[in-house]
Write a protein that holds these residues in place. Sequence first.
Motif, mmCIF file in Angstrom:
data_model
loop_
_atom_site.group_PDB
_atom_site.id
_atom_site.type_symbol
_atom_site.label_atom_id
_atom_site.label_comp_id
_atom_site.label_asym_id
_atom_site.label_seq_id
_atom_site.Cartn_x
_atom_site.Cartn_y
_atom_site.Cartn_z
ATOM 1 N N SER A 140 53.578 58.090 37.068
ATOM 2 C CA SER A 140 54.977 58.498 36.935
ATOM 3 C C SER A 140 55.879 57.309 36.656
ATOM 4 C CB SER A 140 55.452 59.230 38.195
ATOM 5 O OG SER A 140 55.598 58.338 39.293
ATOM 6 N N HIS A 141 55.480 56.113 37.065
ATOM 7 C CA HIS A 141 56.288 54.930 36.737
ATOM 8 C C HIS A 141 55.606 54.031 35.705
ATOM 9 C CE1 HIS A 141 53.750 52.664 39.591
ATOM 10 N NE2 HIS A 141 54.041 53.554 40.525
ATOM 11 N N HIS A 142 54.368 54.345 35.340
ATOM 12 C CA HIS A 142 53.676 53.621 34.274
ATOM 13 C C HIS A 142 52.966 54.623 33.359
ATOM 14 C CE1 HIS A 142 54.488 49.896 36.400
ATOM 15 N NE2 HIS A 142 53.989 49.235 35.382
ATOM 16 N N PRO A 143 53.729 55.498 32.688
ATOM 17 C CA PRO A 143 53.111 56.567 31.902
ATOM 18 C C PRO A 143 52.515 56.116 30.572
ATOM 19 C CG PRO A 143 55.483 56.663 31.664
ATOM 20 C CD PRO A 143 55.194 55.597 32.685
ATOM 21 N N VAL A 144 52.962 54.997 30.045
ATOM 22 C CA VAL A 144 52.485 54.539 28.739
ATOM 23 C C VAL A 144 51.274 53.628 28.890
ATOM 24 C CG1 VAL A 144 53.067 53.299 26.620
ATOM 25 C CG2 VAL A 144 54.781 54.744 27.737
ATOM 26 N N GLY B 209 49.418 50.681 31.930
ATOM 27 C CA GLY B 209 49.480 49.932 33.168
ATOM 28 C C GLY B 209 49.798 48.472 32.943
ATOM 29 N N GLY B 210 49.533 47.966 31.746
ATOM 30 C CA GLY B 210 49.778 46.568 31.442
ATOM 31 C C GLY B 210 51.205 46.260 31.035
ATOM 32 N N LEU B 211 52.019 47.292 30.856
ATOM 33 C CA LEU B 211 53.427 47.100 30.526
ATOM 34 C C LEU B 211 54.264 47.123 31.798
ATOM 35 C CD1 LEU B 211 53.821 49.477 27.434
ATOM 36 C CD2 LEU B 211 53.601 46.989 27.404
ATOM 37 N N TYR B 212 55.395 46.421 31.758
ATOM 38 C CA TYR B 212 56.327 46.494 32.870
ATOM 39 C C TYR B 212 57.011 47.854 32.891
ATOM 40 C CZ TYR B 212 55.872 41.440 33.438
ATOM 41 O OH TYR B 212 55.381 40.177 33.657
ATOM 42 N N TYR B 213 57.464 48.249 34.085
ATOM 43 C CA TYR B 213 58.218 49.497 34.203
ATOM 44 C C TYR B 213 59.425 49.488 33.266
ATOM 45 C CZ TYR B 213 61.632 52.786 36.102
ATOM 46 O OH TYR B 213 62.580 53.778 36.234
ATOM 47 N N ALA B 214 60.075 48.334 33.143
ATOM 48 C CA ALA B 214 61.262 48.232 32.291
ATOM 49 C C ALA B 214 60.958 48.560 30.835
ATOM 50 C CB ALA B 214 61.858 46.834 32.395
ATOM 51 N N ASP B 215 59.693 48.427 30.432
ATOM 52 C CA ASP B 215 59.310 48.696 29.044
ATOM 53 C C ASP B 215 59.025 50.170 28.781
ATOM 54 O OD1 ASP B 215 59.395 45.949 28.413
ATOM 55 O OD2 ASP B 215 57.361 45.678 29.209
ATOM 56 N N GLN B 216 59.054 51.016 29.825
ATOM 57 C CA GLN B 216 58.693 52.428 29.648
ATOM 58 C C GLN B 216 59.562 53.345 30.507
ATOM 59 O OE1 GLN B 216 54.475 52.783 30.956
ATOM 60 N NE2 GLN B 216 54.738 50.726 31.781
ATOM 61 N N LYS B 217 60.803 52.952 30.672
ATOM 62 C CA LYS B 217 61.693 53.706 31.549
ATOM 63 C C LYS B 217 61.938 55.130 31.053
ATOM 64 C CE LYS B 217 64.489 50.371 34.100
ATOM 65 N NZ LYS B 217 65.868 49.900 34.367
ATOM 66 N N GLU C 45 60.076 57.065 29.138
ATOM 67 C CA GLU C 45 58.874 57.875 29.314
ATOM 68 C C GLU C 45 58.619 58.168 30.799
ATOM 69 O OE1 GLU C 45 58.296 55.321 25.598
ATOM 70 O OE2 GLU C 45 59.029 55.021 27.658
ATOM 71 N N ALA C 46 58.907 57.167 31.656
ATOM 72 C CA ALA C 46 58.709 57.351 33.091
ATOM 73 C C ALA C 46 59.642 58.423 33.648
ATOM 74 C CB ALA C 46 58.937 56.029 33.816
ATOM 75 N N LYS C 47 60.865 58.449 33.162
ATOM 76 C CA LYS C 47 61.811 59.445 33.651
ATOM 77 C C LYS C 47 61.331 60.853 33.327
ATOM 78 C CE LYS C 47 66.759 60.270 34.004
ATOM 79 N NZ LYS C 47 68.109 59.807 33.595
ATOM 80 N N ARG C 48 60.787 61.021 32.130
ATOM 81 C CA ARG C 48 60.269 62.342 31.742
ATOM 82 C C ARG C 48 59.028 62.689 32.553
ATOM 83 N NH1 ARG C 48 58.421 64.079 25.581
ATOM 84 N NH2 ARG C 48 57.979 66.278 26.064
#
Length: 236
Positions: free
Chosen positions: A111-115, A117-125, A127-130
């Motif tokens: 839910s906080h790393h949907p794209v 795991g190697g990306l920061y949360y800030a890089d997938q905000k 997608e994480a919100k959805r």
Amino acid sequence: MRYELYYWTGIQGRGEFVRLALEDAGASYVDVAREKGDGVMAAFLEGEHEGAPPFAPPFLKAGRLVIAQTANILQYLGPRLGLVSDSESGRIYAHQLELTISDIVAEVHDSHHPVAGGLYYADQKAEAKRRAADLRRTRLPKFLGYFEHVLQRGGGRHPLRRHSYVDLSLFQLMSGLDYAFPRAMRRLSPKLPQLTTLRQRVAQRPNIAAYLQSPRRLAFNEDGIFRHYPELDDPA
């Protein structure tokens, strides 16, 4: 037996499910990386140590055995720590439930790393919100509703009609969700009376209560599986 637990320092993560079982049973164990640093795991992960190499922590060294994967470790420890029934059917059912807990834990992580795991949360905000919205609306009610039914079927106190490592893992799941999604859990909790009571009951077990007050119990934080990002929770 003196067990050696290997898991990343600084976070509870998946290692906490194993740690709770060891603590509850009063088992003799050492949290190796916390004493010697994360680098101590390299020999295992790179296949340079005796035994089959684990893919990732947590893993447990028990004598000459090296056992990886949270549910697999708990399946091994359960009968040795008195945290599962003696019957084969009971042990299989406990493992089944633990694997299901592992499934929802993975969905919480995603839910906080949907794209990636190697990306920061800030890089997938975005997608994480959805992803988090779907987790809160559909996946959490489905999984937690299932565990609520399991408790009812077990007599209301325990999934297996006796205290087991599954109780401890459900405690950790509920604690982590309450940290990560406090508003969503307030909305869902009226439909989860058995799980809510189980969490309170586990927290009062003498060894667990002592552990929760000790420095060995790390606080939840935004580097672990259960992370509190207000924008991923129910609207205020």
